[in-house]
Write a protein that holds these residues in place. Structure first.
Motif: not given
Length: 120
Positions: A78-83, A89-91
């Protein structure tokens, strides 16, 4: 511009930007063509147990939010996909829409993810 959230049953719009499904389960009755998704991050969604416990009950939303955020911290997948979501979001300068299948438009995992992304 803040990150947007939208039901999978609503028509795609050019203003949506990057469209990302954030449910573990594909929305019933929606074809891949209709969904017009750029990505599907299955694993970023809440666990089956948490999803069933919550059952989109508005009275449980604050507890759900805490438990879900805890899951996102503790589960490496889940952490990887949130990253990935954070990077996109930034891109895309927050020009993205989190797509979800729930009938409940206000109290769901996409709203929690939006909150996380809007405050990064």
């Amino acid at each position: 511009m803040p990150v947007q959230i939208k039901r999978a049953y609503e028509k795609a719009d050019k203003k949506d930007g990057m469209r990302i499904l954030v449910d573990r389960i594909w929305p019933r009755g929606v074809s891949k063509e209709e969904a017009e998704l750029d990505e599907w991050l299955k694993e970023v969604g809440p666990s089956k147990e948490l999803r069933k416990w919550f059952n989109h009950d508005a009275n449980k939303y604050e507890q759900f939010k805490k438990k879900y955020k805890q899951e996102l911290k503790e589960n490496s997948t889940q952490q990887e996909e949130l990253e990935k979501l954070k990077e996109w979001t930034k891109e895309h300068n927050k020009n993205l829409t989190l797509i979800f299948g729930a009938k409940e438009e206000k109290y769901n995992q996409a709203a929690v993810l939006k909150e996380i992304l809007d405050h990064q």
